[in-house]
Design a protein around this motif. Sequence first.
Motif, PDB file in Angstrom:
ATOM      1  N   ARG D  84      13.292  13.953  -7.277  1.00  0.00           N
ATOM      2  CA  ARG D  84      11.827  13.768  -7.324  1.00  0.00           C
ATOM      3  C   ARG D  84      11.127  14.937  -8.018  1.00  0.00           C
ATOM      4  O   ARG D  84       9.959  14.823  -8.382  1.00  0.00           O
ATOM      5  CB  ARG D  84      11.278  13.582  -5.907  1.00  0.00           C
ATOM      6  N   HIS D 100      13.192   2.322   6.337  1.00  0.00           N
ATOM      7  CA  HIS D 100      11.780   1.925   6.346  1.00  0.00           C
ATOM      8  C   HIS D 100      11.644   0.419   6.536  1.00  0.00           C
ATOM      9  O   HIS D 100      10.836  -0.051   7.336  1.00  0.00           O
ATOM     10  CB  HIS D 100      11.084   2.365   5.046  1.00  0.00           C
ATOM     11  N   SER D 210       8.022  -2.312  -5.893  1.00  0.00           N
ATOM     12  CA  SER D 210       6.723  -2.254  -5.217  1.00  0.00           C
ATOM     13  C   SER D 210       5.931  -1.034  -5.650  1.00  0.00           C
ATOM     14  O   SER D 210       4.743  -1.121  -5.951  1.00  0.00           O
ATOM     15  CB  SER D 210       6.914  -2.174  -3.696  1.00  0.00           C
ATOM     16  N   THR D 218       5.372   9.967  -7.917  1.00  0.00           N
ATOM     17  CA  THR D 218       5.651  11.080  -7.009  1.00  0.00           C
ATOM     18  C   THR D 218       4.607  12.180  -7.186  1.00  0.00           C
ATOM     19  O   THR D 218       4.285  12.565  -8.313  1.00  0.00           O
ATOM     20  CB  THR D 218       7.058  11.633  -7.296  1.00  0.00           C
ATOM     21  N   TYR D 224       7.421  18.681  -4.664  1.00  0.00           N
ATOM     22  CA  TYR D 224       8.088  18.024  -5.800  1.00  0.00           C
ATOM     23  C   TYR D 224       7.518  18.483  -7.139  1.00  0.00           C
ATOM     24  O   TYR D 224       7.621  17.777  -8.147  1.00  0.00           O
ATOM     25  CB  TYR D 224       7.980  16.499  -5.656  1.00  0.00           C
TER      26      TYR D 224
ATOM     27  N   GLU E  96       0.536   0.673   8.343  1.00  0.00           N
ATOM     28  CA  GLU E  96       1.952   1.029   8.254  1.00  0.00           C
ATOM     29  C   GLU E  96       2.450   1.026   6.811  1.00  0.00           C
ATOM     30  O   GLU E  96       3.248   1.863   6.406  1.00  0.00           O
ATOM     31  CB  GLU E  96       2.817   0.117   9.133  1.00  0.00           C
ATOM     32  N   HIS E 100       4.264   4.285   5.153  1.00  0.00           N
ATOM     33  CA  HIS E 100       5.645   4.258   4.670  1.00  0.00           C
ATOM     34  C   HIS E 100       5.698   4.620   3.185  1.00  0.00           C
ATOM     35  O   HIS E 100       6.522   5.421   2.757  1.00  0.00           O
ATOM     36  CB  HIS E 100       6.266   2.873   4.904  1.00  0.00           C
ATOM     37  N   MET E 101       4.818   4.031   2.401  1.00  0.00           N
ATOM     38  CA  MET E 101       4.866   4.304   0.954  1.00  0.00           C
ATOM     39  C   MET E 101       4.504   5.750   0.650  1.00  0.00           C
ATOM     40  O   MET E 101       5.067   6.355  -0.264  1.00  0.00           O
ATOM     41  CB  MET E 101       3.944   3.338   0.231  1.00  0.00           C
ATOM     42  N   THR E 103       5.295   8.290   2.290  1.00  0.00           N
ATOM     43  CA  THR E 103       6.458   9.166   2.505  1.00  0.00           C
ATOM     44  C   THR E 103       7.469   9.063   1.364  1.00  0.00           C
ATOM     45  O   THR E 103       8.378   9.882   1.278  1.00  0.00           O
ATOM     46  CB  THR E 103       7.202   8.848   3.823  1.00  0.00           C
ATOM     47  N   LEU E 104       7.296   8.046   0.512  1.00  0.00           N
ATOM     48  CA  LEU E 104       8.239   7.881  -0.616  1.00  0.00           C
ATOM     49  C   LEU E 104       7.788   8.645  -1.864  1.00  0.00           C
ATOM     50  O   LEU E 104       8.529   8.741  -2.836  1.00  0.00           O
ATOM     51  CB  LEU E 104       8.407   6.397  -0.942  1.00  0.00           C
ATOM     52  N   VAL E 105       6.569   9.151  -1.837  1.00  0.00           N
ATOM     53  CA  VAL E 105       6.069   9.891  -3.002  1.00  0.00           C
ATOM     54  C   VAL E 105       5.559  11.281  -2.650  1.00  0.00           C
ATOM     55  O   VAL E 105       5.057  11.992  -3.538  1.00  0.00           O
ATOM     56  CB  VAL E 105       4.940   9.106  -3.731  1.00  0.00           C
ATOM     57  N   ALA E 106       5.675  11.684  -1.408  1.00  0.00           N
ATOM     58  CA  ALA E 106       5.130  12.976  -0.990  1.00  0.00           C
ATOM     59  C   ALA E 106       5.855  13.469   0.251  1.00  0.00           C
ATOM     60  O   ALA E 106       6.313  12.668   1.065  1.00  0.00           O
ATOM     61  CB  ALA E 106       3.635  12.841  -0.672  1.00  0.00           C
ATOM     62  N   ALA E 174      -0.245  13.895  -0.671  1.00  0.00           N
ATOM     63  CA  ALA E 174      -0.789  12.566  -0.968  1.00  0.00           C
ATOM     64  C   ALA E 174      -1.869  12.261   0.050  1.00  0.00           C
ATOM     65  O   ALA E 174      -1.899  12.839   1.141  1.00  0.00           O
ATOM     66  CB  ALA E 174       0.308  11.501  -0.915  1.00  0.00           C
ATOM     67  N   PRO E 196      -1.307  11.313  -5.499  1.00  0.00           N
ATOM     68  CA  PRO E 196      -1.323   9.901  -5.111  1.00  0.00           C
ATOM     69  C   PRO E 196      -2.363   9.654  -4.018  1.00  0.00           C
ATOM     70  O   PRO E 196      -2.373  10.363  -3.006  1.00  0.00           O
ATOM     71  CB  PRO E 196       0.096   9.647  -4.582  1.00  0.00           C
ATOM     72  N   LEU E 198      -3.397   6.524  -1.724  1.00  0.00           N
ATOM     73  CA  LEU E 198      -2.827   5.210  -1.416  1.00  0.00           C
ATOM     74  C   LEU E 198      -3.815   4.322  -0.682  1.00  0.00           C
ATOM     75  O   LEU E 198      -4.449   4.762   0.283  1.00  0.00           O
ATOM     76  CB  LEU E 198      -1.572   5.368  -0.541  1.00  0.00           C
ATOM     77  N   ARG E 202      -2.910  -2.758  -1.221  1.00  0.00           N
ATOM     78  CA  ARG E 202      -1.919  -2.843  -2.289  1.00  0.00           C
ATOM     79  C   ARG E 202      -0.509  -2.598  -1.748  1.00  0.00           C
ATOM     80  O   ARG E 202       0.433  -3.331  -2.073  1.00  0.00           O
ATOM     81  CB  ARG E 202      -2.244  -1.795  -3.360  1.00  0.00           C
ATOM     82  N   CYS E 203      -0.377  -1.564  -0.960  1.00  0.00           N
ATOM     83  CA  CYS E 203       0.948  -1.225  -0.423  1.00  0.00           C
ATOM     84  C   CYS E 203       1.505  -2.386   0.409  1.00  0.00           C
ATOM     85  O   CYS E 203       2.689  -2.724   0.315  1.00  0.00           O
ATOM     86  CB  CYS E 203       0.860   0.027   0.441  1.00  0.00           C
ATOM     87  N   ALA E 206       2.583  -5.438  -1.723  1.00  0.00           N
ATOM     88  CA  ALA E 206       3.835  -5.153  -2.420  1.00  0.00           C
ATOM     89  C   ALA E 206       5.011  -5.143  -1.447  1.00  0.00           C
ATOM     90  O   ALA E 206       6.087  -5.681  -1.745  1.00  0.00           O
ATOM     91  CB  ALA E 206       3.719  -3.822  -3.166  1.00  0.00           C
ATOM     92  N   LEU E 207       4.805  -4.577  -0.277  1.00  0.00           N
ATOM     93  CA  LEU E 207       5.890  -4.562   0.719  1.00  0.00           C
ATOM     94  C   LEU E 207       6.201  -5.971   1.204  1.00  0.00           C
ATOM     95  O   LEU E 207       7.370  -6.322   1.406  1.00  0.00           O
ATOM     96  CB  LEU E 207       5.516  -3.700   1.918  1.00  0.00           C
TER      97      LEU E 207
END
Lengths: 232, 232, 232, 232, 232, 232
Positions: D84, D100, D210, D218, D224, E96, E100-101, E103-106, E174, E196, E198, E202-203, E206-207
């Motif tokens: 990342r 997740h 997604s 990121t 990161y 939620e 969750h999202m 935590t995937l970018v930050a 984020a 980011p 969020l 949208r999240c 997509a999920l």
Amino acid sequence: MKITVINPNSTVSMTQKIESVAKAVASPDTIIFATNPDDSPASIEGYYDEALSLVPMLKLIEAHPESDAFVIACFDDTGLDAARCITDKPVIGIGEAAYHMATLVANKFSVITTLERSVPALEHNLQRYGLASRCVKVRSSNVAVLELENPASSAQQRIRVEIDQAISIDRAEAIVLGCAGMADLADTLSSDYGVPVLDGVRCAVALAESLVRVGLKTSKTIGYSTPITIKV
Amino acid sequence: MKITVINPNSTVSMTQKIESVAKAVASPDTIIFATNPDDSPASIEGYYDEALSLVPMLKLIEAHPESDAFVIACFDDTGLDAARCITDKPVIGIGEAAYHMATLVANKFSVITTLERSVPALEHNLQRYGLASRCVKVRSSNVAVLELENPASSAQQRIRVEIDQAISIDRAEAIVLGCAGMADLADTLSSDYGVPVLDGVRCAVALAESLVRVGLKTSKTIGYSTPITIKV
Amino acid sequence: MKITVINPNSTVSMTQKIESVAKAVASPDTIIFATNPDDSPASIEGYYDEALSLVPMLKLIEAHPESDAFVIACFDDTGLDAARCITDKPVIGIGEAAYHMATLVANKFSVITTLERSVPALEHNLQRYGLASRCVKVRSSNVAVLELENPASSAQQRIRVEIDQAISIDRAEAIVLGCAGMADLADTLSSDYGVPVLDGVRCAVALAESLVRVGLKTSKTIGYSTPITIKV
Amino acid sequence: MKITVINPNSTVSMTQKIESVAKAVASPDTIIFATNPDDSPASIEGYYDEALSLVPMLKLIEAHPESDAFVIACFDDTGLDAARCITDKPVIGIGEAAYHMATLVANKFSVITTLERSVPALEHNLQRYGLASRCVKVRSSNVAVLELENPASSAQQRIRVEIDQAISIDRAEAIVLGCAGMADLADTLSSDYGVPVLDGVRCAVALAESLVRVGLKTSKTIGYSTPITIKV
Amino acid sequence: MKITVINPNSTVSMTQKIESVAKAVASPDTIIFATNPDDSPASIEGYYDEALSLVPMLKLIEAHPESDAFVIACFDDTGLDAARCITDKPVIGIGEAAYHMATLVANKFSVITTLERSVPALEHNLQRYGLASRCVKVRSSNVAVLELENPASSAQQRIRVEIDQAISIDRAEAIVLGCAGMADLADTLSSDYGVPVLDGVRCAVALAESLVRVGLKTSKTIGYSTPITIKV
Amino acid sequence: MKITVINPNSTVSMTQKIESVAKAVASPDTIIFATNPDDSPASIEGYYDEALSLVPMLKLIEAHPESDAFVIACFDDTGLDAARCITDKPVIGIGEAAYHMATLVANKFSVITTLERSVPALEHNLQRYGLASRCVKVRSSNVAVLELENPASSAQQRIRVEIDQAISIDRAEAIVLGCAGMADLADTLSSDYGVPVLDGVRCAVALAESLVRVGLKTSKTIGYSTPITIKV
């Protein structure tokens, strides 16, 4: 019902204040007996004083087998676990009492205690009891316990500074007063600040009554088993 | 360097065993002085005995200001916080020592202690130290402390039953022996089981030496501040 | 006893500083051998540099089977788990060493590290080791690792700003210096601030000696099992 | 949209299996490119193999700047944080993806992984991601990664034993398959057991899509941040 | 694929905003159907409004059995667990989803929500989901939900004040926007702040698509078992 | 003092049982008024029934402004937070009451509840209240709530099986009965097993009395603020 309220330090004026507060909250048919050792420190400020107060406090538990419940009226819950080993009557610490009750009227609370040296012991207790996640912050007012016995001191003023910050910065929904010597301040402060301000003495007396009424006794199967020899 | 190793109970044979183990691990230039109070319980089994041992143990700390470090040789780390208030010399509990060292040689460990009544106090310590997440389980061997002083007892056999389960069921990578009275068993058990079996006495002596060598002293700014009056 | 101290970055001046500090704390009969890869980054600032340093560091472990213990002298404990797989000799990271020792002299500590990009990795380590609850805050001094090698930089001044805040705001009782390049500052800072200021190099060397003296080796049963094929 | 799916080990048959599973779940307009290093271990079993795979994996990230997202197809999420740092395109590990997603269809899940030596690394990840409280147990099936490439092995049978126990003993509401090599088993096992059985490859590809669709990249501000020099 | 997006409050303009954002992120072949009850509160500000919205929201789940997935478009994830009991199709809350999202970018994120009375419910959710450790702070912007529907209000300005503090004080990598009514702000704010930002709608869309594509359905074995009688 | 005890389900025989238990524990001068909605589910088994019971329960709070305190007599503490928003009188859930009281008489407790589908909601509550660390296990007895109203069922026998295991396997020092319908069993079970067996109805009534006696009201500053419009 008789509840023995033990002030683990040896300052009689503090015991009297505690007794007065305890009596005001007790049911009409409950006898409040407040007492203190004469061979413990004059005040309990941190780990060391707590250690010195343990055995004198336990002796007072031993001395009152006729009690239906006991309250340990020091906010660090001095000797609570040891006390539960030597009687099956409910024993309630004023610290735990105030924490539990605060969670019933607020999402989050902060604690205002005396000298900073007492903070880690309170944090340990919160962690053990499981309630650390409900406490935003344990704040020291930089007030020595015995200053609370002196009406001329600036103690109350310093406590108010910390309550202000607990409300505005911590966003605490309730305040817990972290010393038995603050027991007489709860009503005024609750009224002045418009949030619940909890005093552990009242909370503990009420909880002790509750446990007796429900018929609950301390479990004797593992951690609080009766000692093989009572040696105090 | 002089390290005073305090057995907080009054059983002299146990102090001798502790001394022997401590000397075996100490550096050649380190003086090990092992001692015990004569007015504490013969063994410490749970919260109550721990309370009774506190002041006698603190008096021995006070009595040896010439020491460079202190070891409290009871696995519940009796009075550790109070002891750190009355000296700035390093004070190490054998429980904490074993837990910390176990995390340096294993991902997860289990503890084998004596009677079940001691388990909650050890769990509280693990939680406070922060190391509860590294301990799979605190297991009771149902062995009373003083049985460990009797070679004819089945103590070792019962300890082995629990080690078997800690390895096969808990999947512990290391075993911590949860009583100073087990100090002489560590080498044999390590060898027999092929996993590290840690004895707190050895770990604490080595850690105490380390702290002295690094020049670390107990912080005196908040929780371990020197008491206003030393009253022991 | 021989302890190999590996600086995982390739900056020789830093290795020399580390060696000097390590030798000062080691016992007279302990041989300190400090080394560094020549194919790793000049400094380790965050996750990416850490990844690049892993294999070069592991090769140095492999190259010194005669050692009794290893110290990984980067504060993010680069490759600590992998290293423990390829030897049963104790391997100690300077980050974990400082954290563990800090908990033995203080209720709570704060960490002062280099660039902010290193903070999350240190927070992850604290969480894994179990010691996050003992650390108030990991503070970045906004000092790049190699600035610490330049006496003309303002690095020490920026570190002092953060120590001031760790003491006054975090109410930390001890300070952990979060970079091997700060190893030479610990004594001065301890003396200036009147609280323990811990350097991980010293702590790790002392702990490594302790583990060797106690006879502890890394458990080989589950997470640190010897790899089926050693491939470095 | 192009998603590069990196198998960090060097076993081509596994990469092919991963590619096939990834393509089956991807949207029609998504290009799946699966690849693996040729200089990493044949399988990743625990901390050491993970360390060896890091740089080869990062080189493949570097080699595909045209990708819109990356999937790291090893269940220990090898090098996720480092990856990342060198791209702002989403990078998803198959371990985190499965964890997740499992929390979105179940209150609690258990993980069935390969050899026990991999368990601690997975537990660390769960703790870091924050999802440890949602996972009842990480179970080893005692299956080596490469056994999964051999249809004649008893691998699937041993996995089923653990799923049985995860359902009956752990009371897990969903099962996470803890190895990319199990990706082809999810549908059959879901159908056979009547609970969601999650394969991380599918989950990660869907999550990567997604993130691209939502337009998330990121964060580059702290942990990161782009390395000062890219050195792979 | 058809995704029913339920705004649990009765404000149609908000449903339209949500629909617009949802459609923009959905795949070309996904049908977004946005709806709201007409008998729920105009906005959901805290525990009480949430309670009033539960049954009206559940009725809309019941009314759309043809959907492949459901999104609950209120940031407190109103009735998420109950909804999962009455359908096995994926149900995703926007709270939620965003957590969750993020935590995937930050490494760490902060949440900016509406009135302070909503903060405790969000904190409870973060704790339950397991992601509290990834969230630095849930910040109130002191903006009522319906102010977000009024372009002339200062809502966006107050949100920006909190984002500034989340970045500079919390050191969040984020930002999560804590209200469906903020869904249209995410792109501008992401662009303005360079981190980011969020939006849960949208999240979640997509999920939800991802779960359908992977073929995952809600586990029906324990907590989300189908009720014995559907009574809405 | 008047305490309104609300059974959130619509089964009158259960309300009567609850009333009888509540009256037995209340002080002589306390009026117990037990009631239930007529439009809620006959029993509350999991998330969905809980959702259906929320508004009917809140209407009963609204209907009794003359009460000094309220008890919500369903073990999942249905709608507790919402109820605290619409009154400043103490509102106590029987689940939280039993958990808090159990921690005052035991180091660790286990819960025996009804169907397994209710377990996750109880675990969430324990986590939110902060008391999860004090609960070893929430055990399902596989007894439907209404079976408890049928003396001919094997309900009590199945509850006893779980108590046996809670004591012998969990090593719980106290047992919490996880359903209002078990309220009449506590005394017999306490006596038979020799450990405290807690019934939430009694605990909650006693706690509600305590809060009234201490003069505590629900904080109205943040999470429990009075709704702008009361809409039930």
